[in-house]
Design a protein around this motif. Sequence first.
Motif, mmCIF file in Angstrom:
data_model
loop_
_atom_site.group_PDB
_atom_site.id
_atom_site.type_symbol
_atom_site.label_atom_id
_atom_site.label_comp_id
_atom_site.label_asym_id
_atom_site.label_seq_id
_atom_site.Cartn_x
_atom_site.Cartn_y
_atom_site.Cartn_z
ATOM 1 N N LEU A 58 0.835 -1.198 0.000
ATOM 2 C CA LEU A 58 0.000 0.000 0.000
ATOM 3 C C LEU A 58 0.868 1.246 0.000
ATOM 4 N N THR A 59 0.548 2.160 -0.923
ATOM 5 C CA THR A 59 1.229 3.452 -1.003
ATOM 6 C C THR A 59 0.184 4.555 -0.980
ATOM 7 N N LEU A 60 0.393 5.582 -0.181
ATOM 8 C CA LEU A 60 -0.512 6.723 -0.108
ATOM 9 C C LEU A 60 0.147 7.929 -0.750
ATOM 10 N N VAL A 61 -0.595 8.649 -1.594
ATOM 11 C CA VAL A 61 -0.054 9.842 -2.244
ATOM 12 C C VAL A 61 -0.983 11.022 -1.986
ATOM 13 N N HIS A 62 -0.419 12.227 -2.014
ATOM 14 C CA HIS A 62 -1.197 13.426 -1.711
ATOM 15 C C HIS A 62 -1.486 14.283 -2.934
ATOM 16 N N SER A 63 -1.015 13.860 -4.090
ATOM 17 C CA SER A 63 -1.326 14.599 -5.319
ATOM 18 C C SER A 63 -1.476 13.629 -6.486
ATOM 19 N N ILE A 64 -2.298 14.013 -7.443
ATOM 20 C CA ILE A 64 -2.524 13.179 -8.621
ATOM 21 C C ILE A 64 -1.221 12.993 -9.388
ATOM 22 N N GLU A 65 -0.390 14.028 -9.411
ATOM 23 C CA GLU A 65 0.835 13.996 -10.209
ATOM 24 C C GLU A 65 1.806 12.914 -9.719
ATOM 25 N N GLU A 66 1.784 12.616 -8.423
ATOM 26 C CA GLU A 66 2.680 11.584 -7.879
ATOM 27 C C GLU A 66 2.443 10.222 -8.517
#
Length: 305
Positions: free
Chosen positions: A52-60
């Motif tokens: 599981l990976t969490l990202v804070h922006s769509i670009e990531e």
Amino acid sequence: MQIAILGLTKMGRLFAEKLLDGGHEVVIWNSSKDQLEEIRTEKAEFIVSQKLTLVHSIEEIQNILRKPRIIWSMVQAGEPTETLLNQLSQFVEAGDMVVDCGNSNYKDTERRFSDFEKRGVKFLGIGVTGGAHALEDGCCLTVGGNADGYQFIIPALDVLTSPNGAHSYFGTGGAGHFVKMVHSGIEAGMTQAIAEGIGVLRKSDYQFDTPDVVNTWQGGGIISSFLLDMAMDALIKDSGLSQFDGRIGTSASAKWALEQAKATNVPAPATEKSLEFSEKSQFDKTVQDTTVAKIIQAMKKEIGG
């Protein structure tokens, strides 16, 4: 399989959990950081195992996902979906897969399918139903769009529909969302009919135990169904329906189903009358005070959690 889930709606959260439990890698983005932190705490073991990976922006997502990228939009239909897909269109490439699970209008899905296909991006519109019970029982997924894309993600769909759900491919463009739209129209009419029947039972001179009646119907009755189960569960929890004010939420998909029926000259009085009843419940106290309105509201709560 590595899949990005964009949007921690109820179904977005459910999809992420089932995919993780099914052994897939999941990347999650959500507009609310609070929900991301919540899932970070609850699913810490999957982060440690790098599932599981969490990202804070769509670009990531662009650099985190392996190619071909598989990106599932779980935000609401309409403007939220339109905005998100426009953001994705800035970086997705030929061979990538974009999946809209927001139960969009099939006409919007047709347009999006055409736009993405021109660039070699495999676009799928998947209708989703099953409600809060889908985590344990499995979702019902109606798939439309790119046929090769459907074949590629079948392992993920098998996980989402296990143990008792189902998925099928119905054709290109907006076919999957069209099938879900029709399902919503049927659901509106069936829910209305069940509530009306229970309303008649409760107004009779007999002192019926309504859950017992419904449970008996479930034992081989022609009308036995998941919806009857939801009505029985609601009545067992709150026999007087005291927590409900009779204001029924309306379904955009059911409205689209009625519009389609009228456009193609298909009589749909059950759907039409149920929608009229729901709309009147928003402002008409005489409708709000009926057992029928409160039963429908209670059933919707049971379905959606």
